[in-house]
Design an enzyme around this catalytic site. Structure first.
Site, PDB file in Angstrom:
ATOM      1  N   ASP A 136       0.853  -1.183   0.000  1.00  0.00           N
ATOM      2  CA  ASP A 136       0.000   0.000   0.000  1.00  0.00           C
ATOM      3  C   ASP A 136       0.892   1.237   0.000  1.00  0.00           C
ATOM      4  OD1 ASP A 136      -1.778   2.126   0.683  1.00  0.00           O
ATOM      5  OD2 ASP A 136      -3.148   0.665   1.574  1.00  0.00           O
ATOM      6  N   LYS A 140      -0.372  10.021   0.702  1.00  0.00           N
ATOM      7  CA  LYS A 140      -0.394  11.317   1.385  1.00  0.00           C
ATOM      8  C   LYS A 140       0.794  11.422   2.337  1.00  0.00           C
ATOM      9  CE  LYS A 140      -5.419  11.829   1.103  1.00  0.00           C
ATOM     10  NZ  LYS A 140      -6.689  11.987   1.845  1.00  0.00           N
ATOM     11  N   ASP A 172       4.079   0.186  -8.557  1.00  0.00           N
ATOM     12  CA  ASP A 172       3.658   0.936  -9.737  1.00  0.00           C
ATOM     13  C   ASP A 172       3.274   2.360  -9.345  1.00  0.00           C
ATOM     14  OD1 ASP A 172       1.289  -0.058  -8.369  1.00  0.00           O
ATOM     15  OD2 ASP A 172       0.139   0.694 -10.078  1.00  0.00           O
ATOM     16  N   THR A 210       2.418 -10.755 -10.479  1.00  0.00           N
ATOM     17  CA  THR A 210       1.295 -10.824  -9.562  1.00  0.00           C
ATOM     18  C   THR A 210       0.026 -10.317 -10.246  1.00  0.00           C
ATOM     19  OG1 THR A 210       1.560  -8.583  -8.688  1.00  0.00           O
ATOM     20  CG2 THR A 210       2.859 -10.334  -7.639  1.00  0.00           C
ATOM     21  N   ARG A 211      -1.094 -10.640  -9.655  1.00  0.00           N
ATOM     22  CA  ARG A 211      -2.376 -10.144 -10.163  1.00  0.00           C
ATOM     23  C   ARG A 211      -2.419  -8.616 -10.115  1.00  0.00           C
ATOM     24  NH1 ARG A 211      -7.757 -12.973  -8.003  1.00  0.00           N
ATOM     25  NH2 ARG A 211      -6.291 -14.672  -8.402  1.00  0.00           N
ATOM     26  N   TYR A 212      -1.867  -8.059  -9.045  1.00  0.00           N
ATOM     27  CA  TYR A 212      -1.864  -6.605  -8.905  1.00  0.00           C
ATOM     28  C   TYR A 212      -1.022  -5.962  -9.999  1.00  0.00           C
ATOM     29  CZ  TYR A 212      -1.761  -2.014  -6.772  1.00  0.00           C
ATOM     30  OH  TYR A 212      -1.911  -0.672  -6.549  1.00  0.00           O
ATOM     31  N   GLU A 213       0.142  -6.532 -10.273  1.00  0.00           N
ATOM     32  CA  GLU A 213       0.999  -5.978 -11.320  1.00  0.00           C
ATOM     33  C   GLU A 213       0.305  -6.043 -12.676  1.00  0.00           C
ATOM     34  OE1 GLU A 213       5.104  -6.980 -13.733  1.00  0.00           O
ATOM     35  OE2 GLU A 213       4.722  -7.997 -11.832  1.00  0.00           O
TER      36      GLU A 213
END
Length: 231
Positions: A136, A140, A172, A210-213
């Site tokens: 994550d 901010k 990313d 990965t799925r996120y990538e």
């Protein structure tokens, strides 16, 4: 707790976000009931290669393994290594259990909870590799202390790694990328392995996607791949 420790990321144990999403399907619930207890690491047990795998094999550690694609892929590439993964969210744990069950992977142990708790239990100088992929970003500035990429956690990783071991980080998110480069650039205990920009813009062959990538790529995001050697 002292004023300085309040701002030390090693003292932060709050997990932000839901620990469980959708309801489990029957097969997923079965994996949680039957397979997870065989593989789960608790904060009360001894944690070493011999304790977990019965021999003094090389150890690799993934912090926040998501749905488990990367960890499962690495474990299948090196069946003689032991792999430890930590993930607080049940959906991710179920994803990894599914990979383990489908591929009959025998060399993974996992912890459903904070990776720092298990890192602290490991013997110093025991890890051959550590992975932190797409954490994550907390973009901010006022949330910067929540980022795992801070000197407290990275110092702990350094202490647990063998000299010559490799720490891999992927993101990313440009803010997190710049932040990570700043943090790692301040550390004398890690050496950045990139020789050219191509080295951190192209995913290494032994770095499963990965799925996120994949989703990040589909959105047109740049992805950065960092490799550091413990010195």
């Amino acid at each position: 707790m002292t004023e300085s420790s309040i701002h030390d990321p090693l003292t932060i144990r709050r997990l932000y976000g839901r620990q469980q999403g959708h309801s489990l399907r029957p097969k997923q619930a079965e994996l949680v009931e039957t397979l997870l207890p065989q593989l789960e690491i608790t904060t009360e047990q001894a944690v070493s290669a011999t304790d977990l795998f019965g021999d003094d094999r090389p150890l690799e550690f993934e912090i926040g393994f998501g749905k488990g694609e990367h960890l499962a892929g690495q474990a299948m590439m090196r069946p003689d290594h032991g792999f430890i993964g930590c993930e607080p969210f049940l959906d991710g744990v179920v994803g990894l259990l599914t990979h383990i069950d489908n591929n009959q992977i025998k060399n993974i142990r996992l912890h459903r909870g904070d990776a720092l708790d298990i890192l602290e239990q490991l013997p110093d100088g025991c890890l051959d590799r550590a992975y932190l992929l797409h954490p994550d970003p907390w973009p901010k500035a006022r949330h910067a202390k929540r980022r795992f990429m801070n000197h407290g956690p990275i110092g702990l990783i350094a202490r647990k790694m063998k000299k010559g071991g490799e720490f891999r980080f992927g993101t990313d998110h440009p803010i997190y990328c710049h932040w990570a480069m700043m943090i790692m650039g301040q550390r004398p205990d890690f050496e950045w392995l990139a020789q050219t920009p191509r080295d951190f813009l192209q995913r290494p062959e032994d770095w499963p996607q990965t799925r996120y990538e994949k989703k990040a790529r589909e959105k047109g995001h740049e992805v950065w791949y960092f490799r550091y050697r413990r010195v």
